[in-house]
Scaffold this active site. Structure first.
Site, PDB file in Angstrom:
ATOM      1  N   TYR A  15       0.830  -1.221   0.000  1.00 38.17           N
ATOM      2  CA  TYR A  15       0.000   0.000   0.000  1.00 38.17           C
ATOM      3  C   TYR A  15       0.858   1.262   0.000  1.00 38.17           C
ATOM      4  CZ  TYR A  15      -3.744  -3.251   0.636  1.00 38.17           C
ATOM      5  OH  TYR A  15      -4.622  -4.277   0.423  1.00 38.17           O
ATOM      6  N   GLY A  16       1.797   1.353   0.947  1.00 39.87           N
ATOM      7  CA  GLY A  16       2.615   2.561   1.045  1.00 39.87           C
ATOM      8  C   GLY A  16       3.447   2.789  -0.200  1.00 39.87           C
ATOM      9  N   GLU A  35      10.973  -4.454  -5.654  1.00 42.89           N
ATOM     10  CA  GLU A  35      10.112  -5.390  -4.915  1.00 42.89           C
ATOM     11  C   GLU A  35      10.800  -6.756  -4.850  1.00 42.89           C
ATOM     12  OE1 GLU A  35       7.071  -5.590  -3.140  1.00 42.89           O
ATOM     13  OE2 GLU A  35       7.783  -7.668  -3.008  1.00 42.89           O
ATOM     14  N   ASN A 114      -4.543 -10.642   1.371  1.00 37.82           N
ATOM     15  CA  ASN A 114      -5.403 -10.273   2.493  1.00 37.82           C
ATOM     16  C   ASN A 114      -6.883 -10.471   2.196  1.00 37.82           C
ATOM     17  OD1 ASN A 114      -6.367  -7.860   1.291  1.00 37.82           O
ATOM     18  ND2 ASN A 114      -4.667  -6.676   2.110  1.00 37.82           N
ATOM     19  N   VAL A 245      16.197  -5.134  -1.260  1.00 43.02           N
ATOM     20  CA  VAL A 245      17.119  -4.116  -0.760  1.00 43.02           C
ATOM     21  C   VAL A 245      17.741  -4.624   0.531  1.00 43.02           C
ATOM     22  CG1 VAL A 245      17.327  -1.745   0.061  1.00 43.02           C
ATOM     23  CG2 VAL A 245      15.717  -2.296  -1.793  1.00 43.02           C
ATOM     24  N   GLU A 356     -13.625  -9.383  13.520  1.00 42.41           N
ATOM     25  CA  GLU A 356     -14.044  -9.714  12.160  1.00 42.41           C
ATOM     26  C   GLU A 356     -14.624 -11.128  12.159  1.00 42.41           C
ATOM     27  OE1 GLU A 356     -10.566  -9.523   9.613  1.00 42.41           O
ATOM     28  OE2 GLU A 356     -11.141 -11.384   8.639  1.00 42.41           O
ATOM     29  N   HIS A 442      -1.631  -8.113  11.277  1.00 38.99           N
ATOM     30  CA  HIS A 442      -1.617  -6.647  11.214  1.00 38.99           C
ATOM     31  C   HIS A 442      -0.396  -6.054  11.914  1.00 38.99           C
ATOM     32  CE1 HIS A 442      -6.347  -6.789  11.024  1.00 38.99           C
ATOM     33  NE2 HIS A 442      -5.785  -7.240   9.926  1.00 38.99           N
ATOM     34  N   GLY A 470       2.939   0.885   6.766  1.00 35.39           N
ATOM     35  CA  GLY A 470       2.357   0.548   8.063  1.00 35.39           C
ATOM     36  C   GLY A 470       3.287   0.757   9.237  1.00 35.39           C
ATOM     37  N   ASN A 480      -9.057  -3.237  10.683  1.00 34.50           N
ATOM     38  CA  ASN A 480      -8.090  -3.727   9.697  1.00 34.50           C
ATOM     39  C   ASN A 480      -7.391  -2.511   9.087  1.00 34.50           C
ATOM     40  OD1 ASN A 480     -10.726  -5.122   9.926  1.00 34.50           O
ATOM     41  ND2 ASN A 480      -9.553  -6.784   9.060  1.00 34.50           N
ATOM     42  N   PHE A 482      -5.391  -1.483   6.217  1.00 35.54           N
ATOM     43  CA  PHE A 482      -4.813  -0.970   4.961  1.00 35.54           C
ATOM     44  C   PHE A 482      -5.423   0.339   4.463  1.00 35.54           C
ATOM     45  CE2 PHE A 482      -7.464  -4.281   2.530  1.00 35.54           C
ATOM     46  CZ  PHE A 482      -8.247  -3.378   1.822  1.00 35.54           C
TER      47      PHE A 482
HETATM   48  P1  FDA Z   1       2.974  -4.479   2.629  1.00 36.04           P
HETATM   49  O1  FDA Z   1       3.398  -5.610   3.504  1.00 36.04           O
HETATM   50  O2  FDA Z   1       1.643  -4.551   1.978  1.00 36.04           O
HETATM   51  O3  FDA Z   1       4.041  -4.295   1.452  1.00 36.04           O
HETATM   52  C1  FDA Z   1       5.427  -4.331   1.654  1.00 36.04           C
HETATM   53  C2  FDA Z   1       6.085  -4.828   0.378  1.00 36.04           C
HETATM   54  O4  FDA Z   1       7.471  -4.551   0.436  1.00 36.04           O
HETATM   55  C3  FDA Z   1       5.943  -6.324   0.174  1.00 36.04           C
HETATM   56  O5  FDA Z   1       5.524  -6.600  -1.149  1.00 36.04           O
HETATM   57  C4  FDA Z   1       7.359  -6.855   0.441  1.00 36.04           C
HETATM   58  O6  FDA Z   1       7.676  -8.030  -0.312  1.00 36.04           O
HETATM   59  C5  FDA Z   1       8.219  -5.678   0.035  1.00 36.04           C
HETATM   60  N1  FDA Z   1       9.505  -5.589   0.725  1.00 36.04           N
HETATM   61  C6  FDA Z   1       9.723  -5.637   2.061  1.00 36.04           C
HETATM   62  N2  FDA Z   1      11.014  -5.474   2.344  1.00 36.04           N
HETATM   63  C7  FDA Z   1      11.651  -5.312   1.152  1.00 36.04           C
HETATM   64  C8  FDA Z   1      13.020  -5.125   0.795  1.00 36.04           C
HETATM   65  N3  FDA Z   1      14.001  -5.055   1.710  1.00 36.04           N
HETATM   66  N4  FDA Z   1      13.328  -5.015  -0.539  1.00 36.04           N
HETATM   67  C9  FDA Z   1      12.352  -5.096  -1.497  1.00 36.04           C
HETATM   68  N5  FDA Z   1      11.037  -5.282  -1.193  1.00 36.04           N
HETATM   69  C10 FDA Z   1      10.699  -5.381   0.117  1.00 36.04           C
HETATM   70  N6  FDA Z   1      -5.678  -5.543   6.232  1.00 36.04           N
HETATM   71  C11 FDA Z   1      -6.891  -4.967   6.010  1.00 36.04           C
HETATM   72  O7  FDA Z   1      -7.003  -3.739   6.093  1.00 36.04           O
HETATM   73  N7  FDA Z   1      -7.972  -5.751   5.691  1.00 36.04           N
HETATM   74  C12 FDA Z   1      -7.892  -7.116   5.618  1.00 36.04           C
HETATM   75  O8  FDA Z   1      -8.888  -7.794   5.321  1.00 36.04           O
HETATM   76  C13 FDA Z   1      -6.633  -7.726   5.874  1.00 36.04           C
HETATM   77  N8  FDA Z   1      -6.491  -9.081   5.869  1.00 36.04           N
HETATM   78  C14 FDA Z   1      -5.238  -9.645   5.949  1.00 36.04           C
HETATM   79  C15 FDA Z   1      -5.070 -11.022   5.753  1.00 36.04           C
HETATM   80  C16 FDA Z   1      -3.793 -11.582   5.733  1.00 36.04           C
HETATM   81  C17 FDA Z   1      -3.627 -13.058   5.526  1.00 36.04           C
HETATM   82  C18 FDA Z   1      -2.659 -10.737   5.905  1.00 36.04           C
HETATM   83  C19 FDA Z   1      -1.254 -11.299   5.868  1.00 36.04           C
HETATM   84  C20 FDA Z   1      -2.818  -9.387   6.114  1.00 36.04           C
HETATM   85  C21 FDA Z   1      -4.093  -8.825   6.137  1.00 36.04           C
HETATM   86  N9  FDA Z   1      -4.276  -7.452   6.293  1.00 36.04           N
HETATM   87  C22 FDA Z   1      -5.529  -6.893   6.136  1.00 36.04           C
HETATM   88  C23 FDA Z   1      -3.136  -6.566   6.575  1.00 36.04           C
HETATM   89  C24 FDA Z   1      -2.682  -5.749   5.353  1.00 36.04           C
HETATM   90  O9  FDA Z   1      -2.476  -6.591   4.245  1.00 36.04           O
HETATM   91  C25 FDA Z   1      -1.391  -4.998   5.729  1.00 36.04           C
HETATM   92  O10 FDA Z   1      -1.677  -4.137   6.807  1.00 36.04           O
HETATM   93  C26 FDA Z   1      -0.838  -4.173   4.559  1.00 36.04           C
HETATM   94  O11 FDA Z   1      -0.534  -4.983   3.460  1.00 36.04           O
HETATM   95  C27 FDA Z   1       0.392  -3.391   4.981  1.00 36.04           C
HETATM   96  O12 FDA Z   1       0.725  -2.488   3.942  1.00 36.04           O
HETATM   97  P2  FDA Z   1       2.197  -1.896   3.818  1.00 36.04           P
HETATM   98  O13 FDA Z   1       2.220  -0.960   2.677  1.00 36.04           O
HETATM   99  O14 FDA Z   1       2.625  -1.400   5.147  1.00 36.04           O
HETATM  100  O15 FDA Z   1       3.155  -3.158   3.514  1.00 36.04           O
END
Ligand code: FDA
Length: 503
Positions: A15-16, A35, A114, A245, A356, A442, A470, A480, A482
């Site tokens: 997302y970010g 990525e 998710n 990275v 939920e 989360h 996040g 939740n 996102f």
């Molecule tokens: P996010 O984790 O989405 O993205 C980070 C990305 O950076 C990843 O693709 C990763 O591979 C990459 N990355 C990390 N380190 C790196 C590096 N060093 N070099 C290159 N790439 C790198 N939330 C919600 O609101 N509703 C919901 O229904 C759900 N349900 C849910 C189910 C399940 C099974 C999970 C695992 C999670 C959820 N969530 C959720 C949580 C939600 O998915 C989560 O909060 C967000 O994806 C977080 O977004 P971010 O942008 O912070 O990081």
């Protein structure tokens, strides 16, 4: 090694990262997104991009010899997990002491795996967590902007009341109602029009075929179909996949130098690359971004990072639990994987919980009501750099999880008492655990807004270094997360593009 350079680099495509990439691209700034996961757009031997939940293969999990599903067992038997070939699969489970964290890997990050629940927090709780943020501006501008871009929609209430696919939700609603608890519909980014066509048999089933944690082949508006598609459409954004990275340092000209490992599908590092940029946007998620910055500070590559980098991490109070209903209260053999309702007891100041109503789509009647409870657990942990192993550790204790469990238990004891029902003991491994206290969905915090950064995500101690994911959220948001993460990233990007000198 030769240095590839771009005015802006975005780390991660969740997302970010996706918000940063789109807004940079629209501003005409040439941007590279790095990525570590793969792009999920090519069909495997079965003709599908993602594997079936009931028959997981190498595509399911990030470099594992065996899958590690959240519900480890049924009647205490491990019927769920399968041996797989290590591969850059879409779901990762990152293990720390006392807590493991599920995250998405691939272009789209968490949006690929998710449940799609797109919940805007209560304004009062948002204001409590982010006292320095103008809540009126968030609710007037950035939350609506995020929801529109994410493609948030709601289930048709008439269809919900009549379809077999949501019988499990109606049964949980009835049990909550018997305890005097309020339930509320929650929006989702899964296309409910598509879901109704799945039910009618006129579209290929995805949410109605058990797909979610290992990816949805249809129906879900994941980030690769929304923000990231728009970002690439600007013509200014380039995406590099399977590139992780590893380290960040400052270049002599004030920009940033990144050391990046490019891996193949066996996980072998096939090339170590150097990238340079004037502006660096970190969107690696709570774990990814925090790990990069803690390592940079504590190995001395970015020594001026604030002492609070690494602190303020929490699980959003996550705990999973299941109840056994009476035989006449069926949940149905057919269950949609997209949750559409929550038990909302957040206003109960003695014990705030938002639970939920989760599906358990295993294809036969189980009489099980499953929940992902979000509790107002105030416990926080810190990431530290361990120089001996070169890794980052998380200082979360079992006692800190017990706080979430106690809060969830109060609510579900009430539901069980009102319905004369009991908990299930067989779903979370062989030790007859009722509450899943050792994993979360989360992860939040680590580079908290206003502490490790200024009030807009600009990292303290450095210029043109930003956090957009996040890790800005201080451990809890009550729903939740996102939508909140996306809206905060929109706010950061609007401010940065308006105020900071263009790279
Ligand atoms: P996010 O984790 O989405 O993205 C980070 C990305 O950076 C990843 O693709 C990763 O591979 C990459 N990355 C990390 N380190 C790196 C590096 N060093 N070099 C290159 N790439 C790198 N939330 C919600 O609101 N509703 C919901 O229904 C759900 N349900 C849910 C189910 C399940 C099974 C999970 C695992 C999670 C959820 N969530 C959720 C949580 C939600 O998915 C989560 O909060 C967000 O994806 C977080 O977004 P971010 O942008 O912070 O990081």
């Amino acid at each position: 090694a030769a240095v590839d350079s771009a005015p802006a680099i975005v780390v991660g495509s969740g997302y970010g990262g996706a918000v940063a990439a789109l807004r940079l691209g629209q501003a005409g700034i040439r941007t590279v997104v790095l990525e570590m996961g793969r792009l999920w757009n090519t069909a495997g031997p079965d003709g599908k991009v993602f594997c079936a939940t009931s028959a997981p293969d190498q595509r399911s999990m990030w470099f594992r010899g065996r899958t590690e599903a959240p519900l480890a067992s049924f009647l205490w038997l491990d019927l769920v997990n399968r041996d797989i070939t290590p591969y850059p699969g879409v779901l990762d489970r990152v293990h720390y002491d006392n807590m493991s964290v599920y995250v998405g890997r691939g272009v789209g990050g968490g949006s690929l795996v998710n449940g799609g629940m797109a919940v805007t927090p209560l304004p009062s709780y948002f204001a409590e967590q982010f006292p320095a943020v103008d809540a009126a501006e968030m609710y007037g501008t950035y939350f609506p902007r995020a929801r529109a871009m994410l493609g948030v929609n709601t289930v048709d209430p008439a269809w919900f009341e009549s379809t077999d696919w949501y019988r499990f939700t109606r049964t949980s609603r009835k049990a909550a109602g018997a305890a005097g608890l309020k339930t509320t519909f929650v929006p989702n980014v899964y296309d409910f029009g598509y879901m109704q066509r799945e039910a009618a048999g006129t579209a290929t089933r995805s949410a109605l075929a058990g797909e979610v944690i290992y990816g949805n082949n249809q129906g879900k508006r994941s980030l690769d179909k929304t923000y990231l598609a728009a970002a690439l459409g600007t013509g200014n954004v380039t995406l590099h996949t399977l590139e992780k990275v590893r380290d960040i340092t400052r270049a002599a000209d004030g920009g940033y130098l990144l050391t990046v490992d490019r891996i193949d599908t066996t996980g072998a590092v096939v090339e170590t690359k150097q990238y340079g940029c004037a502006s660096l946007f970190l969107g690696g998620g709570s774990l990814g971004t925090t790990e990069l910055l803690v390592r940079a500070r504590d190995t001395g590559t970015l020594p001026d990072l604030d002492a609070s980098v690494g602190a303020g991490w929490g699980t959003n109070g996550n705990t999973m639990v299941a109840r056994a209903n009476h035989v006449w209260d069926t949940v149905g053999a057919s269950q949609s994987t997209m949750p559409v309702m929550g038990i909302d007891d957040w206003a109960n100041t003695d014990n705030p919980v938002f639970a939920e109503i989760a599906p358990l789509p295993i294809g036969f009647e189980t009489w099980i009501s499953l929940y992902l409870a979000i509790t107002k657990n105030p416990q926080r942990a810190r990431f530290t750099y361990d120089s001996a192993s070169g890794t980052v550790k998380l200082g979360w204790s079992a006692a800190q999880s017990a706080v979430s469990v106690a809060m969830a238990k109060k609510l579900f004891d009430r539901i069980n008492a009102a319905n004369a029902t009991i908990y299930r003991y067989d779903l979370f491994g062989s030790s007859s655990k009722v509450f899943a206290d050792d994993f979360c969905y989360h992860p939040l915090g680590g580079c908290v807004l206003g502490k490790a950064t200024d009030a807009y995500g600009r990292v303290k101690g450095y210029s043109r270094l930003y956090v957009t994911d996040g890790s800005l959220v201080p451990g809890s948001i009550g729903v939740n997360p996102f939508v909140t993460i996306t809206a905060l990233a929109e706010r950061t990007m609007a401010r940065v593009l308006a105020e900071d000198t263009a790279p």
